[in-house]
Motif scaffolding. Structure first.
Motif, mmCIF file in Angstrom:
data_model
loop_
_atom_site.group_PDB
_atom_site.id
_atom_site.type_symbol
_atom_site.label_atom_id
_atom_site.label_comp_id
_atom_site.label_asym_id
_atom_site.label_seq_id
_atom_site.Cartn_x
_atom_site.Cartn_y
_atom_site.Cartn_z
ATOM 1 N N ILE A 102 61.605 -64.512 98.664
ATOM 2 C CA ILE A 102 61.336 -65.622 98.153
ATOM 3 C C ILE A 102 59.786 -65.821 98.159
ATOM 4 C CG2 ILE A 102 63.679 -66.844 98.823
ATOM 5 C CD1 ILE A 102 61.854 -67.999 101.244
ATOM 6 N N ASN A 103 59.312 -64.990 98.495
ATOM 7 C CA ASN A 103 57.589 -64.907 98.419
ATOM 8 C C ASN A 103 57.120 -65.953 99.781
ATOM 9 O OD1 ASN A 103 57.003 -62.781 96.673
ATOM 10 N ND2 ASN A 103 57.329 -64.451 94.978
ATOM 11 N N GLU A 104 57.755 -66.016 100.926
ATOM 12 C CA GLU A 104 57.287 -66.962 101.930
ATOM 13 C C GLU A 104 57.248 -65.810 103.164
ATOM 14 O OE1 GLU A 104 56.457 -69.924 101.570
ATOM 15 O OE2 GLU A 104 57.328 -70.267 99.514
ATOM 16 N N LYS A 105 56.537 -66.525 104.314
ATOM 17 C CA LYS A 105 56.463 -65.746 105.444
ATOM 18 C C LYS A 105 57.835 -65.858 106.218
ATOM 19 C CE LYS A 105 51.575 -66.919 106.058
ATOM 20 N NZ LYS A 105 50.686 -68.002 106.661
ATOM 21 N N PRO A 106 58.094 -64.911 106.906
ATOM 22 C CA PRO A 106 59.336 -64.833 108.036
ATOM 23 C C PRO A 106 59.284 -66.076 108.749
ATOM 24 C CG PRO A 106 58.184 -62.398 107.627
ATOM 25 C CD PRO A 106 57.283 -63.294 107.104
ATOM 26 N N SER A 107 58.222 -66.572 109.166
ATOM 27 C CA SER A 107 58.197 -67.342 110.106
ATOM 28 C C SER A 107 58.894 -68.811 109.794
ATOM 29 C CB SER A 107 56.917 -67.618 110.722
ATOM 30 O OG SER A 107 55.883 -68.162 109.637
ATOM 31 N N ILE A 108 58.427 -68.941 108.336
ATOM 32 C CA ILE A 108 59.086 -70.260 107.314
ATOM 33 C C ILE A 108 60.581 -70.332 107.366
ATOM 34 C CG2 ILE A 108 58.968 -71.265 105.133
ATOM 35 C CD1 ILE A 108 55.986 -70.566 104.965
ATOM 36 N N LEU A 109 60.876 -68.865 106.871
ATOM 37 C CA LEU A 109 62.373 -68.719 107.094
ATOM 38 C C LEU A 109 63.023 -68.912 108.447
ATOM 39 C CD1 LEU A 109 64.729 -68.236 105.209
ATOM 40 C CD2 LEU A 109 64.532 -65.670 105.870
ATOM 41 N N GLN A 110 62.417 -68.515 109.503
ATOM 42 C CA GLN A 110 62.823 -68.813 110.914
ATOM 43 C C GLN A 110 62.909 -70.299 110.947
ATOM 44 O OE1 GLN A 110 60.076 -66.660 113.170
ATOM 45 N NE2 GLN A 110 61.594 -65.633 114.584
ATOM 46 N N ASP A 111 61.901 -71.244 110.756
ATOM 47 C CA ASP A 111 61.743 -72.437 111.068
ATOM 48 C C ASP A 111 62.985 -73.159 110.257
ATOM 49 O OD1 ASP A 111 59.624 -72.204 112.617
ATOM 50 O OD2 ASP A 111 58.331 -72.943 110.942
ATOM 51 N N TYR A 112 63.296 -72.645 108.975
ATOM 52 C CA TYR A 112 64.313 -73.250 108.095
ATOM 53 C C TYR A 112 65.562 -73.094 108.917
ATOM 54 C CZ TYR A 112 61.906 -75.023 104.002
ATOM 55 O OH TYR A 112 61.258 -75.816 103.296
ATOM 56 N N GLU A 113 65.812 -71.874 109.522
ATOM 57 C CA GLU A 113 67.215 -71.600 110.040
ATOM 58 C C GLU A 113 67.420 -72.224 111.266
ATOM 59 O OE1 GLU A 113 68.067 -67.299 110.248
ATOM 60 O OE2 GLU A 113 67.846 -67.029 108.144
ATOM 61 N N SER A 114 66.395 -72.384 111.925
ATOM 62 C CA SER A 114 66.496 -72.976 113.367
ATOM 63 C C SER A 114 66.223 -74.704 113.288
ATOM 64 C CB SER A 114 65.208 -72.461 114.315
ATOM 65 O OG SER A 114 64.060 -73.173 113.803
ATOM 66 N N GLY A 115 66.167 -75.024 112.044
ATOM 67 C CA GLY A 115 66.155 -76.525 111.769
ATOM 68 C C GLY A 115 64.827 -77.437 112.073
ATOM 69 N N LYS A 116 63.755 -76.468 112.397
ATOM 70 C CA LYS A 116 62.515 -77.063 112.601
ATOM 71 C C LYS A 116 61.709 -77.359 111.537
ATOM 72 C CE LYS A 116 62.314 -74.422 116.928
ATOM 73 N NZ LYS A 116 61.816 -73.189 117.752
ATOM 74 N N ALA A 117 61.756 -76.836 110.307
ATOM 75 C CA ALA A 117 61.105 -76.850 109.018
ATOM 76 C C ALA A 117 61.354 -78.451 108.583
ATOM 77 C CB ALA A 117 61.353 -75.973 108.133
ATOM 78 N N ILE A 118 60.297 -78.908 107.812
ATOM 79 C CA ILE A 118 60.350 -80.078 107.002
ATOM 80 C C ILE A 118 60.619 -79.378 105.717
ATOM 81 C CG2 ILE A 118 58.928 -81.926 105.885
ATOM 82 C CD1 ILE A 118 56.903 -81.626 108.427
ATOM 83 N N PRO A 119 61.548 -80.237 105.167
ATOM 84 C CA PRO A 119 62.241 -79.352 103.843
ATOM 85 C C PRO A 119 61.427 -79.792 102.761
ATOM 86 C CG PRO A 119 63.680 -81.460 104.603
ATOM 87 C CD PRO A 119 62.261 -81.215 105.532
#
Length: 150
Positions: A102-119
């Motif tokens: 998806i051309n993103e950093k692994p840390s961004i995907l980690q944040d999405y999976e853990s529920g810490k990311a802003i959608p």
């Protein structure tokens, strides 16, 4: 035209303005009028008080600040994080591989999976395409069918 005193006054650059002299003893005060000095008496209003605690204004201002604070943006729902994780596991992708697709950093995907990311709708759309799982709106976690044929 009326005569303006600003044009007549001299401006001397590099000279300090004479600050009024503060007298500490009575002999200086008594000798001031004959010497032509101006005598002024100002009472110190805040003398002998703690300036940090002079009133409850600071408490009121802090309360106003707290009331005006903007709420933090909502984080992604835990159900979306679980759906991303499940879809990734079903495809047999690691976080790093999925992030690369998806051309993103692994840390961004980690944040999405853990529920810490802003959608972010763009990232969610990319994840939906790669994983084939619905991540937005109703039916989160449902498998996506292929493109509709008309």
């Amino acid at each position: 035209m009326s005569g303006n005193s600003d044009w007549d006054s001299k401006l001397v650059i590099g000279q300090k303005a004479k600050a009024p002299k503060v007298t500490r003893n009575t002999s200086d005060l008594n000798g001031a009028p004959p010497a032509g000095a101006v005598v002024g008496t100002d009472k110190k209003v805040t003398a002998g008080t703690n300036k940090a605690h002079s009133g409850t204004d600071h408490q009121r201002i802090a309360k106003l600040d707290r009331e005006n604070e903007v709420a933090p943006p909502p984080k992604i729902a835990p159900s979306v994080g679980k759906a991303i994780q499940q879809g990734r596991m079903d495809k047999g992708l690691s976080q790093k591989d999925c992030a690369q697709k998806i051309n993103e950093k692994p840390s961004i995907l980690q944040d999405y999976e853990s529920g810490k990311a802003i959608p972010n709708a763009q990232i969610l759309a990319k994840l939906e395409r790669v994983l084939g799982v619905k991540l937005r709106g109703a039916d989160i976690g449902k498998k996506l069918e292929g493109p509709k044929k008309s």
